[in-house]
Design an enzyme around this catalytic site. Structure first.
Site, mmCIF file in Angstrom:
data_model
loop_
_atom_site.group_PDB
_atom_site.id
_atom_site.type_symbol
_atom_site.label_atom_id
_atom_site.label_comp_id
_atom_site.label_asym_id
_atom_site.label_seq_id
_atom_site.Cartn_x
_atom_site.Cartn_y
_atom_site.Cartn_z
ATOM 1 N N THR A 101 -30.396 33.109 -15.340
ATOM 2 C CA THR A 101 -29.664 32.601 -14.179
ATOM 3 C C THR A 101 -28.868 31.399 -14.679
ATOM 4 O O THR A 101 -29.294 30.719 -15.616
ATOM 5 C CB THR A 101 -30.627 32.159 -13.060
ATOM 6 O OG1 THR A 101 -31.444 31.112 -13.579
ATOM 7 C CG2 THR A 101 -31.493 33.291 -12.581
ATOM 8 N N TRP A 135 -28.383 23.621 11.560
ATOM 9 C CA TRP A 135 -27.762 23.918 10.281
ATOM 10 C C TRP A 135 -26.261 24.129 10.413
ATOM 11 O O TRP A 135 -25.802 24.843 11.300
ATOM 12 C CB TRP A 135 -28.375 25.190 9.682
ATOM 13 C CG TRP A 135 -29.753 24.986 9.157
ATOM 14 C CD1 TRP A 135 -30.456 23.814 9.135
ATOM 15 C CD2 TRP A 135 -30.595 25.982 8.578
ATOM 16 N NE1 TRP A 135 -31.686 24.023 8.585
ATOM 17 C CE2 TRP A 135 -31.807 25.336 8.232
ATOM 18 C CE3 TRP A 135 -30.451 27.332 8.314
ATOM 19 C CZ2 TRP A 135 -32.861 26.018 7.635
ATOM 20 C CZ3 TRP A 135 -31.500 28.021 7.724
ATOM 21 C CH2 TRP A 135 -32.693 27.362 7.387
#
Ligand code: ADP
Length: 539
Positions: A184, A441
């Protein structure tokens, strides 16, 4: 009762065997690192991969050992992947844009035995070698006469191949054995090794070629602009030969003009890359007044695709945009945005809006969103939660770490998303990037996409900055286009009315450059550090 069917192992080598036998004349065209165009075929790629596999075995490489590659997309890099898996070994792609210390750490973590590298990376490898414990050989992807002077004992790839034997049989492995490895990119932490199996690569390709996914066939000429070292090269090294599509490899030149030239001259019908590449291509097309006569479809993923990009491709150049979401851990395809029977008749404008979403899950990917308590959330297109996935090409663990799946076998993507009743998923943020204002959010991705819709904005990033009352509030960071002037107030007026009032950024700052990760994504951690003490005007 048992099924009475053959046990036909799903091996990566079967893909190149099929391509050579049934599509042997299909071309693999590459812009080479040395400069000129190179043309070969799947039949020839297989012959040379066999040579390479035999030579690796003679070198003492044993099944499961890792062999690194540090190379641009070329025919030689493709041969390396097949030669390495054909020797029973594991291709491990390295991203040359990482810091040298990070590369050394990754190579030691993977315990790489050999490295195959492009000429351009020889100085970097010279610096790395003293830090590596298990490396036994460095092969440079070139002819002997192009080998540079070096402190290392370099071998030219063409010499190495010449010592191999194409009358060779692939080393026997099981479908569950490791075939490839990719770390990653470390956008949100230390890099971690994802280990693909032969089976996961083959199943991933079968998923990718479906009509409602990448929709590939032998009539396509496929250009993977996405480097083979980025998230398993999006699987294209397997999916294109699986259907016998020709490959056009762009080598080291990924700027708008170079990509535009290849798309036209090589009559590319399908391509795939991250949004920054396409933004550069569109700017080049606009400046040069050229078009894309053969290109039919582009897959855009790795980061959210702004609406201006989709709109330009589809309305100005007649190219279908497939917005896709994926991760290194997913081999990497997760969802693709292709119209369904229920959405095919939507108006142009509604389809463009829908294409902002990352799309539907193909067969082979299961997904759901969950709340903090782990309970599944409704698919109403509004409620967002952590995106969890399951499938045969999704990692269970990282190299050297224990199982990461939850007790029901789901992989937590670390992304926050909602899913609508038609199954279209939209990423609203990475869990670590989401802005929490007064307990609610705010999606930084939505704000960024809107901001780049302003004609003077080249790039935009939104981060959360500490706020006394709300905890965090959004700050919009903008890079202006050359010779374009736009003020803070103009930009805020542009956003006003396009987002909920409480989502409006509290301030705008202009910068010369936004930091990027090695895969071209906005590096939010660096930006957050830089603006840690930023005082918002109202705070
Ligand atoms: P890294 O996690 O190191 O950046 P990856 O290339 O595997 O490496 O990145 C996967 C992540 O990229 C996803 O988890 C998601 O956050 C982001 N991503 C990928 N595609 C998209 C997309 N189309 N829209 C928004 N985010 C995306």
């Amino acid at each position: 009762m048992q099924g009475l069917m053959q046990d036909w192992p799903l091996l990566c080598t079967k893909v190149i065997d099929h391509a050579a036998e049934h599509h042997g004349r299909r071309e693999v065209v590459s812009r080479s690192v040395e400069g000129p165009m190179h043309r070969t075929t799947y039949a020839e790629v297989r012959r040379r991969a066999l040579r390479l596999a035999s030579r690796l075995v003679r070198d003492g490489i044993t099944p499961g050992e890792r062999i690194a590659t540090m190379a641009w997309n070329t025919w030689r890099h493709l041969e390396c992947w097949y030669g390495i898996v054909g020797a029973g070994a594991v291709y491990h792609t390295l991203n040359p844009r990482l810091f040298p210390d990070q590369i050394a750490w990754i190579m030691n973590d993977a315990d790489d035995r050999m490295i195959f590298a492009d000429l351009t990376f020889v100085p970097l490898i010279e610096a790395l070698v003293p830090k590596l414990s298990g490396l036994r050989r460095v092969v440079v992807l070139c002819e002997r006469e192009n080998l540079p002077d070096s402190t290392l004992d370099l071998v030219a790839y063409e010499d190495y191949l010449a010592e191999g034997d194409e009358d060779f049989s692939w080393v026997a492995v099981a479908e569950g054995d490791a075939a490839g490895m990719c770390y990653t990119s470390g956008t949100t932490g230390m890099p971690k090794g994802v280990v693909y199996s032969h089976r996961s690569n083959v199943l991933h390709s079968l998923i990718a070629i479906q009509p409602d996914a990448m929709n590939l066939s032998s009539r396509d000429r496929v250009m993977p602009v996405v480097p083979l070292f980025h998230a398993n090269g999006w699987g294209i090294a397997f999916s294109a030969p699986m259907v016998g599509a020709s490959l056009v490899m762009p080598g080291p030149k990924l700027d708008g003009a170079s990509i535009g030239t290849l798309l036209r001259e090589e009559r590319v019908t399908f391509s795939a890359a991250v949004p920054t590449i396409w933004l550069a291509l569109l700017q080049h097309l606009e400046a040069s007044g050229s078009d894309l006569p053969d290109l039919r479809r582009v897959v855009i993923g790795g980061a959210a695709c702004p609406r201006v990009v989709t709109e330009a491709f589809e309305t100005r150049y007649g190219v279908e945009v497939v917005h896709a979401w994926g991760m290194t851990e997913l081999s990497p395809l997760g969802t693709l945005n292709v119209m369904s029977a229920d959405t095919a008749d939507l108006s142009r404008n509604d389809q463009l809006a829908l294409k902002q979403k990352q799309g539907r899950a193909p067969f082979g990917v299961e997904m759901r969103i969950v709340g903090d308590d782990g309970a599944e959330l409704p698919r109403d297109g509004r409620t967002f939660g952590r995106l969890m996935v399951k499938g045969p090409a999704i990692a269970t663990a990282y190299h050297g770490h224990g199982d990461v799946l939850d007790k029901d076998g789901w992989f937590d993507t670390g992304d926050v998303a909602h899913i609508d009743p038609d199954g279209f998923m939209q990423i609203t943020d990475r869990a670590k990037d989401v802005i929490k204002s007064g307990g609610e959010w705010i999606s930084s991705i939505d704000l960024e996409n809107l901001a780049v819709g302003h004609p003077a904005v080249a790039e935009a990033a939104v981060i959360g900055v500490a706020h006394d009352r709300w905890g965090e509030r959004p700050l919009l960071v903008v890079v202006r286009k050359p010779s374009c002037d736009v003020s803070r107030d103009e930009l805020l007026r542009f956003l006003d009315g396009r987002v909920a009032r409480w989502w409006m950024p509290d301030d705008v700052v202009f910068v010369d450059e936004i930091p990027h990760t090695a895969t071209g994504k906005i590096q939010k951690t660096t930006l957050r550090d830089r603006f840690r003490d930023y005082r918002l005007p109202a705070a």
